[in-house]
Design a protein around this motif. Sequence first.
Motif, PDB file in Angstrom:
ATOM      1  N   ILE A 103       0.826  -1.215   0.000  1.00  0.00           N
ATOM      2  CA  ILE A 103       0.000   0.000   0.000  1.00  0.00           C
ATOM      3  C   ILE A 103       0.860   1.264   0.000  1.00  0.00           C
ATOM      4  CG2 ILE A 103      -1.966  -1.126   1.095  1.00  0.00           C
ATOM      5  CD1 ILE A 103      -1.155   0.266   3.718  1.00  0.00           C
ATOM      6  N   GLY A 104       2.186   1.084  -0.152  1.00  0.00           N
ATOM      7  CA  GLY A 104       3.047   2.232  -0.368  1.00  0.00           C
ATOM      8  C   GLY A 104       3.850   2.727   0.810  1.00  0.00           C
ATOM      9  N   CYS A 105       3.820   2.034   1.944  1.00  0.00           N
ATOM     10  CA  CYS A 105       4.567   2.516   3.116  1.00  0.00           C
ATOM     11  C   CYS A 105       6.054   2.646   2.800  1.00  0.00           C
ATOM     12  CB  CYS A 105       4.361   1.574   4.299  1.00  0.00           C
ATOM     13  SG  CYS A 105       2.664   1.585   4.932  1.00  0.00           S
ATOM     14  N   GLY A 106       6.655   3.732   3.287  1.00  0.00           N
ATOM     15  CA  GLY A 106       8.051   4.007   2.988  1.00  0.00           C
ATOM     16  C   GLY A 106       9.031   3.314   3.899  1.00  0.00           C
ATOM     17  N   ALA A 107       8.581   2.866   5.043  1.00  0.00           N
ATOM     18  CA  ALA A 107       9.378   2.093   5.993  1.00  0.00           C
ATOM     19  C   ALA A 107       8.400   1.353   6.885  1.00  0.00           C
ATOM     20  CB  ALA A 107      10.295   2.981   6.831  1.00  0.00           C
ATOM     21  N   ILE A 108       8.879   0.290   7.508  1.00  0.00           N
ATOM     22  CA  ILE A 108       7.993  -0.549   8.314  1.00  0.00           C
ATOM     23  C   ILE A 108       8.615  -0.825   9.673  1.00  0.00           C
ATOM     24  CG2 ILE A 108       6.924  -2.837   8.497  1.00  0.00           C
ATOM     25  CD1 ILE A 108       6.673  -2.808   5.440  1.00  0.00           C
ATOM     26  N   ALA A 109       7.778  -0.754  10.708  1.00  0.00           N
ATOM     27  CA  ALA A 109       8.196  -1.074  12.075  1.00  0.00           C
ATOM     28  C   ALA A 109       7.274  -2.143  12.632  1.00  0.00           C
ATOM     29  CB  ALA A 109       8.157   0.177  12.948  1.00  0.00           C
ATOM     30  N   ILE A 110       7.839  -3.044  13.420  1.00  0.00           N
ATOM     31  CA  ILE A 110       7.050  -4.076  14.091  1.00  0.00           C
ATOM     32  C   ILE A 110       7.058  -3.771  15.579  1.00  0.00           C
ATOM     33  CG2 ILE A 110       6.754  -6.533  14.526  1.00  0.00           C
ATOM     34  CD1 ILE A 110       8.417  -7.102  12.050  1.00  0.00           C
ATOM     35  N   ALA A 111       5.867  -3.538  16.136  1.00  0.00           N
ATOM     36  CA  ALA A 111       5.764  -3.183  17.553  1.00  0.00           C
ATOM     37  C   ALA A 111       5.704  -4.441  18.409  1.00  0.00           C
ATOM     38  CB  ALA A 111       4.535  -2.310  17.788  1.00  0.00           C
ATOM     39  N   CYS A 112       6.730  -5.272  18.268  1.00  0.00           N
ATOM     40  CA  CYS A 112       6.845  -6.507  19.044  1.00  0.00           C
ATOM     41  C   CYS A 112       8.303  -6.939  19.020  1.00  0.00           C
ATOM     42  CB  CYS A 112       5.958  -7.601  18.455  1.00  0.00           C
ATOM     43  SG  CYS A 112       6.193  -9.232  19.195  1.00  0.00           S
ATOM     44  N   ASN A 113       8.899  -7.052  20.197  1.00  0.00           N
ATOM     45  CA  ASN A 113      10.296  -7.470  20.271  1.00  0.00           C
ATOM     46  C   ASN A 113      10.503  -8.893  19.759  1.00  0.00           C
ATOM     47  OD1 ASN A 113      12.477  -5.720  21.978  1.00  0.00           O
ATOM     48  ND2 ASN A 113      10.402  -5.182  22.602  1.00  0.00           N
ATOM     49  N   THR A 114       9.677  -9.816  20.262  1.00  0.00           N
ATOM     50  CA  THR A 114       9.903 -11.225  19.962  1.00  0.00           C
ATOM     51  C   THR A 114       9.841 -11.506  18.465  1.00  0.00           C
ATOM     52  OG1 THR A 114       8.865 -11.744  22.086  1.00  0.00           O
ATOM     53  CG2 THR A 114       9.237 -13.574  20.592  1.00  0.00           C
ATOM     54  N   ALA A 115       8.972 -10.803  17.753  1.00  0.00           N
ATOM     55  CA  ALA A 115       8.868 -10.995  16.307  1.00  0.00           C
ATOM     56  C   ALA A 115      10.173 -10.655  15.591  1.00  0.00           C
ATOM     57  CB  ALA A 115       7.728 -10.150  15.740  1.00  0.00           C
ATOM     58  N   HIS A 116      11.030  -9.878  16.240  1.00  0.00           N
ATOM     59  CA  HIS A 116      12.316  -9.526  15.633  1.00  0.00           C
ATOM     60  C   HIS A 116      13.286 -10.709  15.584  1.00  0.00           C
ATOM     61  CE1 HIS A 116      10.847  -5.442  15.930  1.00  0.00           C
ATOM     62  NE2 HIS A 116      11.896  -5.019  15.268  1.00  0.00           N
ATOM     63  N   TYR A 117      12.910 -11.814  16.154  1.00  0.00           N
ATOM     64  CA  TYR A 117      13.719 -13.036  16.036  1.00  0.00           C
ATOM     65  C   TYR A 117      13.912 -13.388  14.559  1.00  0.00           C
ATOM     66  CZ  TYR A 117      15.015 -17.977  16.573  1.00  0.00           C
ATOM     67  OH  TYR A 117      15.655 -19.193  16.508  1.00  0.00           O
ATOM     68  N   TRP A 118      12.917 -13.089  13.747  1.00  0.00           N
ATOM     69  CA  TRP A 118      12.964 -13.403  12.304  1.00  0.00           C
ATOM     70  C   TRP A 118      13.280 -12.165  11.466  1.00  0.00           C
ATOM     71  CZ3 TRP A 118       8.263 -14.830  14.993  1.00  0.00           C
ATOM     72  CH2 TRP A 118       8.220 -16.176  15.394  1.00  0.00           C
ATOM     73  N   ARG A 119      13.786 -11.109  12.080  1.00  0.00           N
ATOM     74  CA  ARG A 119      13.888  -9.827  11.382  1.00  0.00           C
ATOM     75  C   ARG A 119      14.784  -9.880  10.150  1.00  0.00           C
ATOM     76  NH1 ARG A 119      17.116  -9.757  15.794  1.00  0.00           N
ATOM     77  NH2 ARG A 119      19.074  -8.572  15.854  1.00  0.00           N
ATOM     78  N   GLY A 120      15.815 -10.696  10.168  1.00  0.00           N
ATOM     79  CA  GLY A 120      16.674 -10.797   9.002  1.00  0.00           C
ATOM     80  C   GLY A 120      15.912 -11.282   7.777  1.00  0.00           C
ATOM     81  N   ASN A 121      15.083 -12.286   7.975  1.00  0.00           N
ATOM     82  CA  ASN A 121      14.271 -12.812   6.875  1.00  0.00           C
ATOM     83  C   ASN A 121      13.236 -11.793   6.416  1.00  0.00           C
ATOM     84  OD1 ASN A 121      15.622 -15.278   6.965  1.00  0.00           O
ATOM     85  ND2 ASN A 121      14.161 -16.182   8.393  1.00  0.00           N
ATOM     86  N   PHE A 122      12.627 -11.116   7.381  1.00  0.00           N
ATOM     87  CA  PHE A 122      11.623 -10.115   7.026  1.00  0.00           C
ATOM     88  C   PHE A 122      12.247  -9.010   6.183  1.00  0.00           C
ATOM     89  CE2 PHE A 122       9.318 -11.074  11.288  1.00  0.00           C
ATOM     90  CZ  PHE A 122       8.760 -12.209  10.735  1.00  0.00           C
ATOM     91  N   ALA A 123      13.374  -8.505   6.651  1.00  0.00           N
ATOM     92  CA  ALA A 123      14.012  -7.374   5.985  1.00  0.00           C
ATOM     93  C   ALA A 123      14.465  -7.726   4.575  1.00  0.00           C
ATOM     94  CB  ALA A 123      15.197  -6.879   6.814  1.00  0.00           C
ATOM     95  N   SER A 124      14.995  -8.929   4.409  1.00  0.00           N
ATOM     96  CA  SER A 124      15.501  -9.320   3.088  1.00  0.00           C
ATOM     97  C   SER A 124      14.368  -9.485   2.077  1.00  0.00           C
ATOM     98  CB  SER A 124      16.301 -10.617   3.197  1.00  0.00           C
ATOM     99  OG  SER A 124      15.478 -11.686   3.641  1.00  0.00           O
ATOM    100  N   ALA A 125      13.150  -9.723   2.565  1.00  0.00           N
ATOM    101  CA  ALA A 125      12.008  -9.888   1.663  1.00  0.00           C
ATOM    102  C   ALA A 125      11.337  -8.564   1.322  1.00  0.00           C
ATOM    103  CB  ALA A 125      10.989 -10.840   2.284  1.00  0.00           C
ATOM    104  N   LEU A 126      11.680  -7.509   2.054  1.00  0.00           N
ATOM    105  CA  LEU A 126      11.072  -6.200   1.820  1.00  0.00           C
ATOM    106  C   LEU A 126      11.929  -5.374   0.869  1.00  0.00           C
ATOM    107  CD1 LEU A 126      10.007  -5.321   5.495  1.00  0.00           C
ATOM    108  CD2 LEU A 126       8.459  -5.872   3.593  1.00  0.00           C
ATOM    109  N   HIS A 127      11.290  -4.398   0.229  1.00  0.00           N
ATOM    110  CA  HIS A 127      12.015  -3.476  -0.641  1.00  0.00           C
ATOM    111  C   HIS A 127      12.060  -2.072  -0.047  1.00  0.00           C
ATOM    112  CE1 HIS A 127      10.577  -6.771  -3.259  1.00  0.00           C
ATOM    113  NE2 HIS A 127      11.770  -6.630  -3.814  1.00  0.00           N
ATOM    114  N   VAL A 128      11.593  -1.954   1.186  1.00  0.00           N
ATOM    115  CA  VAL A 128      11.665  -0.695   1.928  1.00  0.00           C
ATOM    116  C   VAL A 128      12.348  -1.003   3.263  1.00  0.00           C
ATOM    117  CG1 VAL A 128       9.608   0.283   0.844  1.00  0.00           C
ATOM    118  CG2 VAL A 128       9.383  -1.035   2.969  1.00  0.00           C
ATOM    119  N   PRO A 129      12.894   0.003   3.933  1.00  0.00           N
ATOM    120  CA  PRO A 129      13.579  -0.249   5.203  1.00  0.00           C
ATOM    121  C   PRO A 129      12.647  -0.819   6.273  1.00  0.00           C
ATOM    122  CG  PRO A 129      14.104   1.935   4.374  1.00  0.00           C
ATOM    123  CD  PRO A 129      12.982   1.422   3.534  1.00  0.00           C
ATOM    124  N   MET A 130      13.174  -1.748   7.019  1.00  0.00           N
ATOM    125  CA  MET A 130      12.491  -2.217   8.217  1.00  0.00           C
ATOM    126  C   MET A 130      13.250  -1.650   9.414  1.00  0.00           C
ATOM    127  SD  MET A 130      11.857  -6.055   9.684  1.00  0.00           S
ATOM    128  CE  MET A 130      12.198  -6.231  11.445  1.00  0.00           C
TER     129      MET A 130
END
Length: 276
Positions: A103-130
Motif C-alpha cells: 500500500i506504499g509505506c516508505g518504511a515498516i516497524a514491528i511493535a513486538c520485540n519477539t517478532a524480531h527473532y525473524w527480522r533478518g528474513n523479514f528485511a531481506s524480503a522487503l524493498h523498503v527499510p524495516m
Amino acid sequence: MRPTQLPDTRVILVKISSQEHNVSTNVRIGEGRLGILGGMGSEATAFFLRTLARRSRSTSDQHHVPFVLLSCPEIPDRSRAIEQGNPAVPAIIQMRLAQLEDIGCGAIAIACNTAHYWRGNFASALHVPMIDMVQATALHAARLGATKVIVLGTRSTMNLGLYDHALNDLNVQSIRVSDEIVDRTSVAIALAKSGNQDQAKEQLAHVVDACRSVNSDTIILGCTELSMLAASDATAADFVDSEVCLADACIRWWLARRGEDGNVGVSRSEESVNGA
C-alpha cells in the motif's frame, strides 16, 4: 410534512480538499508513510502509538509522523512459535509486512520485540527499510555507556538471547539471569496481556529488584508489555525502554525523509536491517 433532504456534500468536500491541497485521490493509502505492524498485543500497541506521538515533540497535528497501523491480534504467540519451530507464524507476519509495503509505506516497524527473532528474513524480503527495534535499543544502551545488560522479555527473547548479537557488536555484555527471573517476567507479560495490570506490575517489581541484585548496570525492557507496565518508572537510570527506542527511530526516519534534523533520542542512524 417531510423533512427537507440535504444534498450529500461528502464527495464535493473531498474534491475541494484535494484541489486546495493538491492531493491526488489515486495515491495509495500508505504512500510514503510509516507502516506499523501491531496487535501483539493490542494494548501495548496502543501504548506505543501514544509514545510515538509524545516523543515526536510536535507542536501541531501536521508535524506528527503519518502512519498506517495494521493491527493483527490474530497472529499466534511468537515466543511459542520460536520454541516449537513453527514456520507458520513468521510466514503470517511476513505476509502482513508485504501488505504494508504494497500500500506504499516508505518504511515498516514491528511493535513486538519477539517478532524480531525473524527480522533478518523479514528485511531481506522487503524493498523498503524495516526499522529494527533490537538494533535501535542496543545502540541507545551503548550510547548511554552500558557495559553489562540484562534483557527482560518473553521466554524466547531471554532464553535465546535475542539481543546478544546486537549488544556484542557494540561491546556490551548481555548477562543471563536465573530461571526464576525468566518465569516471573513471563508471568508479568501474561498478566498484562490479560488486563491484570496491578498483578503484572507487582511481578515486574520483583523481577526488577532481583535484576538489580545482579552485577549489571542496565536493564533493557525488551517487550512492549513491560514498557507499558513500567511507564511510571521508565526514566529510572538503569532502564532502557525498547518501545521508546523504536519510537525515536521511527521519528528519525520520518524527519530524515522530510529533510529535517533527525536528532531525536539516539543520534545514530544504523537502525534498519536493510538500510534507511
